[in-house]
Motif scaffolding. Structure first.
Motif, PDB file in Angstrom:
ATOM      1  N   HIS A  36       2.331 -40.521  19.641  1.00  0.00           N
ATOM      2  CA  HIS A  36       2.699 -41.065  20.947  1.00  0.00           C
ATOM      3  C   HIS A  36       3.414 -40.033  21.814  1.00  0.00           C
ATOM      4  O   HIS A  36       3.226 -40.006  23.039  1.00  0.00           O
ATOM      5  N   THR A  37       4.220 -39.183  21.188  1.00  0.00           N
ATOM      6  CA  THR A  37       5.146 -38.350  21.974  1.00  0.00           C
ATOM      7  C   THR A  37       4.690 -36.914  22.209  1.00  0.00           C
ATOM      8  O   THR A  37       5.003 -36.346  23.262  1.00  0.00           O
ATOM      9  N   VAL A  38       4.002 -36.306  21.258  1.00  0.00           N
ATOM     10  CA  VAL A  38       3.714 -34.872  21.408  1.00  0.00           C
ATOM     11  C   VAL A  38       2.360 -34.597  22.066  1.00  0.00           C
ATOM     12  O   VAL A  38       2.088 -33.466  22.472  1.00  0.00           O
ATOM     13  N   LYS A  39       1.534 -35.632  22.193  1.00  0.00           N
ATOM     14  CA  LYS A  39       0.218 -35.455  22.805  1.00  0.00           C
ATOM     15  C   LYS A  39       0.183 -36.092  24.198  1.00  0.00           C
ATOM     16  O   LYS A  39       1.072 -36.842  24.568  1.00  0.00           O
ATOM     17  N   GLY A  40      -0.861 -35.781  24.948  1.00  0.00           N
ATOM     18  CA  GLY A  40      -1.105 -36.503  26.190  1.00  0.00           C
ATOM     19  C   GLY A  40      -0.675 -35.819  27.468  1.00  0.00           C
ATOM     20  O   GLY A  40      -0.992 -36.275  28.556  1.00  0.00           O
ATOM     21  N   GLY A  41       0.060 -34.724  27.372  1.00  0.00           N
ATOM     22  CA  GLY A  41       0.466 -34.016  28.587  1.00  0.00           C
ATOM     23  C   GLY A  41      -0.592 -33.021  29.036  1.00  0.00           C
ATOM     24  O   GLY A  41      -1.683 -32.935  28.460  1.00  0.00           O
ATOM     25  N   LYS A  42      -0.261 -32.257  30.069  1.00  0.00           N
ATOM     26  CA  LYS A  42      -1.206 -31.250  30.568  1.00  0.00           C
ATOM     27  C   LYS A  42      -1.244 -30.022  29.669  1.00  0.00           C
ATOM     28  O   LYS A  42      -2.148 -29.207  29.763  1.00  0.00           O
ATOM     29  N   MET A  43      -0.234 -29.864  28.830  1.00  0.00           N
ATOM     30  CA  MET A  43      -0.153 -28.779  27.830  1.00  0.00           C
ATOM     31  C   MET A  43      -0.079 -27.391  28.461  1.00  0.00           C
ATOM     32  O   MET A  43      -0.422 -26.395  27.821  1.00  0.00           O
ATOM     33  N   ASN A  44       0.371 -27.306  29.713  1.00  0.00           N
ATOM     34  CA  ASN A  44       0.455 -26.000  30.382  1.00  0.00           C
ATOM     35  C   ASN A  44       1.335 -25.016  29.624  1.00  0.00           C
ATOM     36  O   ASN A  44       0.995 -23.841  29.478  1.00  0.00           O
ATOM     37  N   ARG A  45       2.483 -25.508  29.141  1.00  0.00           N
ATOM     38  CA  ARG A  45       3.419 -24.619  28.449  1.00  0.00           C
ATOM     39  C   ARG A  45       2.776 -24.039  27.193  1.00  0.00           C
ATOM     40  O   ARG A  45       2.877 -22.853  26.909  1.00  0.00           O
ATOM     41  N   GLY A  46       2.138 -24.901  26.414  1.00  0.00           N
ATOM     42  CA  GLY A  46       1.515 -24.461  25.174  1.00  0.00           C
ATOM     43  C   GLY A  46       0.315 -23.566  25.397  1.00  0.00           C
ATOM     44  O   GLY A  46       0.170 -22.520  24.744  1.00  0.00           O
ATOM     45  N   LEU A  47      -0.533 -23.957  26.324  1.00  0.00           N
ATOM     46  CA  LEU A  47      -1.734 -23.163  26.591  1.00  0.00           C
ATOM     47  C   LEU A  47      -1.388 -21.784  27.144  1.00  0.00           C
ATOM     48  O   LEU A  47      -2.104 -20.809  26.899  1.00  0.00           O
ATOM     49  N   GLU A 335       0.003 -14.592  37.129  1.00  0.00           N
ATOM     50  CA  GLU A 335      -0.930 -15.152  38.100  1.00  0.00           C
ATOM     51  C   GLU A 335      -1.562 -16.444  37.550  1.00  0.00           C
ATOM     52  O   GLU A 335      -1.689 -17.443  38.274  1.00  0.00           O
ATOM     53  N   LYS A 336      -1.928 -16.423  36.281  1.00  0.00           N
ATOM     54  CA  LYS A 336      -2.530 -17.610  35.655  1.00  0.00           C
ATOM     55  C   LYS A 336      -1.538 -18.755  35.578  1.00  0.00           C
ATOM     56  O   LYS A 336      -1.880 -19.917  35.818  1.00  0.00           O
ATOM     57  N   PHE A 337      -0.301 -18.432  35.218  1.00  0.00           N
ATOM     58  CA  PHE A 337       0.736 -19.466  35.112  1.00  0.00           C
ATOM     59  C   PHE A 337       0.969 -20.113  36.472  1.00  0.00           C
ATOM     60  O   PHE A 337       1.043 -21.341  36.602  1.00  0.00           O
TER      61      PHE A 337
END
Length: 344
Positions: A36-47, A335-337
């Motif tokens: 429930h908590t660690v999934k579902g976001g845009k994951m920008n930080r991780g990617l 630039e990507k960030f």
């Protein structure tokens, strides 16, 4: 990338009954909580850990092992984000997160268990780093030091943010907003992703880390101003959450501009009477949003956004950009960030 998260969840859940005598009921609780908590976001930080690592190491030199390690570090940040959000949602009495009810809201009268869940996710982050990078004690120490320092910075920012609940509106100044967003948002949402990638890629030049930090803090401040703007003017469907900054008496970009720089005495008196004292979608909250619009904050924000973008992009040719280039950290990382968050 998402499959690595599934692997990490299974690794941890398989270990808990054997090493920590965790009963099946508790193990299943943690599985449900993590899903429930660690999934579902845009994951920008991780990617961005992965993308930054590939850019620094080079597409031709990157191995599958290194890609997986970058993904693990990416998820370490996503899990850090998850536990911060679980706690933040409780403190802010938030209702939704990432298009679904906040975790504590799903627990009914047992909502307080979510506090323990938050710190449990944090403990899992350190366990994750130890498990995957323990083969190199120096590397493990560097990664843990980065994570712990960033966590402390974020918690201090969170304190400055939460303390606003007991301060007067005159205390919620643009300077206080700048301090809050630098520590609460910039370090963990921007700097940590690139610093993790630089560390795994073997970058050792301290000045390069300082240069990256300066650029990414600037990016994080812009990002939080954008987040504050969208809290007021963005749609629930786009944000995945209900904007509550006015009801929660947040020291936000819009409020500090309105109250300290733009509002006349009558408008300030209305804010004194209703800001942080009204409910979401109440006539008072709607009136405050209208006041922001009357003060021209949509136009002021649009200029601020373009100016911030131009300032960040100009850093490519600054001393910071040159320092990073010499250390093997290409400008494409930044630039990507920026492209991920600009005008989102």
């Amino acid at each position: 990338f998402t499959k690595i998260c599934d692997v990490l969840i299974e690794e941890i859940l398989n270990e808990l009954p054997q090493k920590y005598e965790l009963p099946p009921r508790e193990t299943e609780w943690l599985r449900k909580m993590l899903e429930h908590t660690v999934k579902g976001g845009k994951m920008n930080r991780g990617l961005m850990v992965v993308e930054s690592g590939v850019a620094i190491i080079g597409k031709d030199n990157i191995t599958n092992t290194k890609l997986c390690q970058l993904a693990v570090l990416g998820w370490a940040i996503e899990w850090l984000q998850a536990w911060l959000l679980v706690a933040d949602d409780i403190m802010d009495s938030s209702v939704t997160r990432r298009g679904q009810p906040c975790w504590y809201k799903t627990l009914g009268d047992a909502w307080y268990i979510a506090i323990n869940d938050a710190v449990t996710i944090e403990a899992f982050v350190y366990r994750m780093i130890k498990h995957h990078f323990g083969y190199d004690s120096d590397l493990q120490l560097q990664l843990l030091d980065l994570m712990m320092e960033t966590t402390l910075q974020t918690e201090l920012g969170q304190l400055s943010d939460t303390l606003c609940d007991v301060l007067t509106l005159s205390d919620l100044t643009p300077e206080r907003w700048q301090l809050i967003v630098k520590y609460k948002t910039s370090f963990y949402s921007f700097y940590l992703s690139v610093a993790f990638a630089m560390t795994l890629a073997g970058v050792t030049d301290k000045e390069a880390y300082n240069a990256a930090r300066d650029i990414l803090i600037e990016m994080g401040v812009y990002f939080q101003a954008q987040d504050d703007f969208l809290d007021c003017y963005g749609s629930h469907e786009v944000l995945g959450k209900i904007g509550t900054d006015i009801a929660d008496k947040k020291c936000g970009w819009l409020f500090t501009k309105a109250y300290h720089e733009l509002a006349n005495e009558t408008q300030k008196a209305y804010l004194d009477e209703h800001y942080g004292k009204c409910t979401v979608d109440s006539p008072e909250e709607i009136k405050i949003k209208e006041l922001y619009t009357e003060l021209g904050l949509k136009e002021i924000y649009a200029k601020y956004e373009q100016d911030s973008y131009d300032k960040i992009m100009s850093m490519k040719d600054s001393q910071a950009g040159e320092t990073l280039n010499r250390a093997g950290v290409p400008w494409t990382v930044f630039e990507k960030f920026l492209a991920k968050v600009y005008k989102r």
